[in-house]
Design a protein around this motif. Structure first.
Motif, short mmCIF file in Angstrom:
data_model
loop_
_atom_site.label_atom_id
_atom_site.label_comp_id
_atom_site.label_asym_id
_atom_site.label_seq_id
_atom_site.Cartn_x
_atom_site.Cartn_y
_atom_site.Cartn_z
N ARG B 118 -1.33 -3.09 -0.05
CA ARG B 118 -0.01 -3.20 -0.65
C ARG B 118 0.13 -2.21 -1.80
O ARG B 118 -0.82 -1.94 -2.52
N ASP B 119 1.31 -1.68 -1.91
CA ASP B 119 1.66 -0.84 -3.04
C ASP B 119 2.09 -1.79 -4.15
O ASP B 119 3.18 -2.32 -4.13
N TYR B 120 1.17 -2.02 -5.07
CA TYR B 120 1.40 -3.07 -6.09
C TYR B 120 2.29 -2.59 -7.23
O TYR B 120 2.74 -3.39 -8.04
N ARG B 121 2.57 -1.31 -7.28
CA ARG B 121 3.33 -0.78 -8.42
C ARG B 121 4.77 -1.32 -8.43
O ARG B 121 5.58 -0.93 -7.61
N PHE C 72 0.65 4.75 0.69
CA PHE C 72 0.14 4.44 -0.65
C PHE C 72 -1.34 4.82 -0.70
O PHE C 72 -2.12 4.37 0.13
N THR C 77 1.32 1.71 4.78
CA THR C 77 1.37 0.34 4.25
C THR C 77 2.08 -0.64 5.17
O THR C 77 2.22 -1.81 4.85
#
Lengths: 364, 364, 364, 364
Positions: B118-121, C72, C77
Motif C-alpha cells: 500500500r502507498d501509505y502516504r 509505489f 499497487t
C-alpha cells in the motif's frame, strides 16, 4: 444499458413478469465442477415462498425451480445456468381498475412515464415476484462461496424492526428466527408483533420494517475501490430490492452522531489473528472487507396496497380514487429477509471471484 | 472488474494517489457540441477545496484542473475528456509511523490485506483526495443535463445533521448554505455548530454528519429496473464516497415506521401536470424517477484521524498504539456536500443518456 | 457505451488527440506487487516511435511516457495506472484545407456525421497517434503475463506481406525482424521491399500490408465462450487498430478452401504433454486457447494520405479536390507491428485474469 | 467476465447445451412499444433450421421459439425478452466414444482444459445449436432497426465461396439466394456446387466456405471509436460464430495489395446526398458507418466431423483414433449465412441505440 443484470464476475440476469407464463434467470460466471441440483435451490425458495402464514400474501405458488442448462451429471460446467419457475396462480381476474389507474406508491405511474406501456397484471415486471429469482441465484452464490473458500461463510438475515417496534438486541438468538413467522431473532418481540400485525392485517393496512443481514466467515480483501467498494455494491444490491428506502452498513446512520473515538474499531491480536474490539464499521473499511462480520441493514416501506381509498390519477389524466383489493402482505419486509440474504451471497460471490482475478486464490 | 469506473453511458474513471504527482479522471460518453472549459469545473472544485475555513483540513491545494482532451475550440467533441490536477502540497514528512501501523477506522489494514502492498502516504488511493475528480466529473455531468434537457435541473446539497445535532427543517433556506462554512440551510443551527465544532477541533476529536442532496427538475422516466434502478445507483454512488455508512431515499429509514396510508404519495392534477401531495418516495417509484424532487441523504462517519491514542497492530503483527497527527477535518462530512451533489449529477446524467438510448429524446 | 476502453479484467481506457497537449491512458485491473517503471514501457514505445527510418512519418516525438499513479516504490499497487505522453511536435501549421474538406479514406467525413464537430488537426482522435498508448498498455500486459504465469509468454510480430509482395515462409527468421526497417522475418524479401517502398515514397503513394503476430507459451484454457472467445476478442482488438480491414486466426481465409481432413489438427503425446501435429487452428479451438502458438494475422490498408489529388466534398456540401500534404507513412502497416503485438498481450492478459476468476490460479 | 452476453445497449445472453432440455436467450435493452410476436422470429429460425436439404445435418428440430416475457398484448414493454426453444431430437445414443476422446478440430480438448468437465453430448455448449438463439435475437434486432429508423435497413447474406470455388460476382443476384440450398447469389456457381458437395458428402468429408453479409440503409454515424468501432464489433460478432477463422470488411485482405490511390473511396454529390464512387471501405471509415453499404465477409472452416479416422488422445492421456459418426453438415458454412445476418442486425441495433444515447435521435 438496460438494467436487468447484476454482478460482473458472478453475473445474473432475471426476466419475467408477475402474470406471464414464467419467470427465470441466467447465471453466468459460475465456476465449474460445483455439485448442484434443483433441490439445492428449492430450499431457499421455499423459505421465501408466499402463503406460508397468515402474515404474507395468500398467492399460492409451488415455485418449483428447474435448471435448464449449465449442469451436467450433477456438476456445474462453467457454462451459463438457466433457471426457470412457471407461474401457476395467475388468477384470471378483471384488472380493469389498475389497468387504467396508477396506484399511489406503486411503480404504475413511472413505468407508464418511462416506457409508455405497462403490463399491469399484478405489477408486471415491477412485482416482487421477481425476487424469487434472486433467491434462486443466491442459492448458487452460496455454493460458489463454499466451493472457492476453504471455510464456510454463514449468511443469515433477521427482521429487527416492525413498524416502530424494534427488537431488544440483548435477546438476539439466531435460532429464534426460524421459530416465528417474522424471522425475528427476539422471541419476546416476535410475540408482540403477532398481535400488532394481526391488527394491521384486519384493518387492511400495512407497515414497514427493517432487516439485518450478517455474513460471517468472509475473508478480508473483498471489494474493488473506489467505485465498486464492497459496501457500495451491497448498498446497490439492497436498494434494488422492491420497496427498500434505506441501507446501512455497520453503525449506519448512527455513525453520524458518533465521535472519532467512539467510532473507529481498535485492533488487537488473538493468537495469530488480528481481531477488532468492536464492529462499528460493519466489516468494511475503505470499501474492502476486513474479516469481521459484514453487517447490512435495510428499511422496507409499507406496501402501498391497502384497503383505504387513495387519491390518484388515471392514464387519461383524470383525477380519481383507488382501493387496491386482492392478495397482500401487511408487512412485505418479512418476505424481504431471504431476498436480502440472497443479495448478500451474490455480492460476496461476485467480489470473491473478482478478487481472485486480481490477486489469485484467496482464503478465509 | 477492478472498480475505478462509474456509470455506463456517462462513464468516468479516476486515478491517482494522495501524494503522487497528480490525480485525474477520464470521462467517456459526453455528448458532442457542449460548450466546456476548465473554468466551468473550477468553480465546483473551489467549493470543495480544503483549507477554506478552520473547520476543514489545512492542506493547501490550488486544485487547478486542466482539460487535456475531448474539447476543441471550447466545445466537447464526443471523445473522452481527460482531466488532471497536479498535487502540490505533498509535505515531505516522515511517514514512518503510519507506514508500519494500521490506523483504526482507516483503510490501511484492508488495503494491506487485499493488495499486500500500500502507498501509505496520506492514505494513498483511499484518501478523500480522490473525490476532487468526482466533483470535476460532476461539473461535466451538470453540463450534460443542461445540454440534453430543455429545462434546467437544479442539484443542491446541505448538511442537515452534525453529530447529534439536527437542523430545524422549518428554518430551511437554500440561500443560507453558502453563508456558513457548513453548507447548513438553517442559520440558527449553523451558529450553534460553530462553537460545537470548535470544541471538537481543539480537543483533536471528530464527529459524523448527515448530508441531504436534492435534485429538482428531473424528468420522469430515469432509472433501469430491476437492478440499475435510479435509487439503487444513487445508493451505490453515495456509499462509494469515503466514510459514508448509510444512504436514504425520501423518507428513508423512517419509512419502516410508517403505515401504508402514511407512506404512499397521492397524485392529483395541477393544470395539465400530475402532482404528488407529498414526497415520501423521494422522487423514485419502482426505481424510476417520478418527476418529483429526487431526495437522497447519506451519513458520514467521523474521521478516524484523532489525537487520542488508539490501540492497533502493525504490519509485522505486533500490537501497538497510534496517534494520527497531521492535517484533519474535525467533520469530514462538510466536505462531502459538494461530492454528494457531484455524484447526484453523475447518476442523473448517466441515466438520462441510458433512457435516451432506450426511448429516444426525452424532456423534463 | 462510448468506446474508449478495452478489456474487462485488464481494462484500459485511452484519451487524447493528435495535436492536443498530451495523450494518455488508464489501466485498471493490474495485479499488485509487479515491478514496474517507465523504462519498462519506454522500450516498446521506442520500437513503435515514428521517424526512425525514411519509411515512416517524419513526425518527431520523443514519446517519453510517465507513470502518474498506481506504482509505489517500483511496484504496482493494484490501483489504476495512469500513463501520459506529452505531444511535442505539434506543428503550428495551417489546417485550413483539411479543416473544411473531408479526406477520402480518412475518418473526417464519418466523425463529422457522427459528432457534428471534429478536431481536424492531424486527424484528432482518429489519428494513429492513439496507438502509442496501446503499446504502452501492452507493455504492462506483458508484465502481467510474466507475473501470473510461471513460464514466460513470447509475443512477436512480423510484416509478412507488403503490397502484393509476400515473404517466403521458408526464410522465416525471427531474429531478422529487428535487422530491417520493416519487421520483416525474411531477409531476402526485406531487401526487395526497400527499393519497392522507396519508389512508392518518392511517388507520394502508399501501399497496404499484412502483419502476423504469434504468441508462444500461452496456457490452454483462455477464452470465454460463446461471445468473448479468445479469437473473437483478438479479432476485435486487431480490427480496432487504425486502417485494419481483415483479421485471420491460424489458417484464416484459406480454411475456407480446405477439407475437413486437411484442416483439423491431430493430437499426439510427447512425453506427458499433448501436442498437435499441425496448427491450422492458430492455437484456438472453440474460442479457447489450446496451448499451441496463438497466431493472428491482420491486413492494413494503404494510408489515404497521398500526393495525388482526389475528389471529395467539403463540409458545406460542395464538391472539391484535395491533396494531403504533410508527413506520411508510405506503408503504415510497418508501424502497426508493435501495435498488433501490444493488442495480443492485452487480450491474453485480460483473458488470463478472467480465467483466474472462473477457475483459480492457472499454469502454462 | 464469463462471456455469454453480447452487446451493450441491445444486449443478449444465450444459454443451453446441444442435448439439454432447452436452449434460450434473454434480450435486454429492447425499446418499448415495438409490435412483436413469436411468428416474427420463427421465419428467421426456419431459414436456419437444419435438415432442410441433403446438404445440412439431418437432425430434425422443429425449433419452435416461445416468448416468455417482455411482450404484452403484442408489444414490447421495454423489459427483458426471454426466448426459449425446447430441444426435441436428443437421440438417446451412446456417447461413449466422444465422451472419452477429444475430437480433432473440435472444442472437446479445450473445454476439458478450461473447465475440467464437459457436457460431451453433441458438443454441449460448443455446439452450433447455440446459433439458433442468435438468429432469434437477430430477428428482434431487425425489429429495433425498423422501429428506430424512419427508413428500412436491409440485411442480406450470401455464400460467395465454397471450398476453392468462388462465385462470379458478375452473376450476383440477391433473388437467387433463396432459389438454391446454398444461399448462393450466382445461379451458375450454385449448379456446380451441387455436384461438388454431393461428392464430399458421400465421401464423408467436409469443406469450408466464405459468407458475405451486406447491410443497406445503415445511417452514417454508427460505431464508437476507438475500441468499439463498428468494424471491430462486427469482427468480434462474426469471429464468435462457430468455425469462423477470418473476417473481412470491404476490400478486406485485398486492401493489403492496393495503393492509396486505388483504395480510398472518393466522394461526390448526388442531389443533396454525399455519395462515394466506390466502396473499398465496406461502409466503415474510422470505425464509423459512412452511409454506404456495410459489407462483411467471413470464412468458415470445414467441420471437423468426418468419416476418416483421425489421430487424437483421450482424457486419460492415451493416444488413440477417432471417427466422428453421426449427423453432420458437409459444409457448415451454409447454415452460417442466417447467423451472420443475425449478428449484423444485432451489432447495428446495438450501435444505433448507443449512438442515440450519445447524440439523440438519428435518421438514415
Amino acid at each position: 444499458m438496460a438494467g436487468n443484470s447484476f454482478g460482473e464476475a458472478f453475473r445474473f440476469t432475471t426476466w419475467g413478469e408477475s402474470h406471464g407464463p414464467a419467470i427465470g434467470c441466467v447465471v453466468d460466471g459460475v465456476p465449474p465442477r460445483i455439485p448442484l441440483e434443483a433441490a439445492d435451490l428449492q430450499g431457499w425458495l421455499d423459505a421465501r415462498k408466499p402463503g406460508q402464514s397468515r402474515f404474507t400474501t395468500q398467492r399460492r405458488e409451488p415455485d418449483q425451480v428447474k435448471i435448464l442448462s449449465g449442469v451436467f451429471e450433477g456438476m456445474t460446467t462453467g457454462t451459463p445456468i438457466s433457471l426457470l419457475i412457471e407461474n401457476q396462480d395467475q388468477r384470471s381476474k378483471d384488472y380493469g381498475d389498475i389497468a387504467d389507474k396508477f396506484r399511489p406508491g406503486h411503480a404504475d405511474y413511472t413505468y407508464w412515464q418511462k416506457y409508455g406501456i405497462r403490463d399491469y397484471r399484478g405489477g408486471g415486471r415491477s412485482s416482487a415476484r421477481e425476487t424469487a429469482m434472486r433467491v434462486a441465484a443466491g442459492g448458487i452464490a452460496r455454493k460458489v462461496l463454499g466451493h472457492v473458500l476453504p471455510l464456510p461463510v454463514s449468511i443469515r438475515g433477521a427482521l429487527v424492526q416492525m413498524g416502530p417496534h424494534k427488537i431488544d438486541r440483548a435477546n438476539w438468538d439466531w435460532a429464534e428466527t426460524t421459530e416465528n413467522p417474522f424471522w425475528c431473532p427476539d422471541s419476546v418481540a416476535a410475540k408482540d408483533w403477532e398481535g400488532y400485525l394481526d391488527g394491521l392485517r384486519k384493518a387492511g393496512s400495512s407497515i414497514g420494517a427493517v432487516i439485518e443481514v450478517v455474513a460471517a466467515g468472509v475473508p478480508a480483501g473483498l471489494g474493488e475501490p473506489v467505485y465498486d467498494k464492497l459496501d457500495a455494491d451491497l448498498a446497490k444490491a439492497m436498494m434494488s430490492i422492491n420497496a427498500v428506502k434505506a441501507v446501512e452498513i455497520g453503525a449506519g446512520l448512527e455513525a453520524a452522531a458518533l465521535s472519532g473515538e467512539e467510532n473507529a474499531d481498535e485492533m488487537r491480536k488473538e493468537g495469530n489473528r488480528v481481531v477488532f474490539t468492536s464492529n462499528k464499521a460493519g466489516g468494511v473499511l475503505g470499501g474492502i472487507s476486513s474479516g469481521q462480520d459484514v453487517v447490512v441493514r435495510f428499511a422496507v416501506k409499507p406496501t402501498s396496497s391497502i384497503l383505504t381509498p387513495r387519491k390518484t390519477v388515471d392514464r387519461h389524466g383524470q383525477e380519481t380514487e383507488i382501493v387496491t383489493k386482492g392478495r397482500h402482505d401487511p408487512c412485505v419486509g418479512i418476505r424481504a429477509v431471504p431476498v436480502g440474504e440472497a443479495m448478500m451471497a451474490i455480492v460476496l460471490a461476485d467480489h470473491l471471484l473478482r478478487q481472485r482475478a486480481l490477486c489469485g486464490n484467496i482464503e478465509n
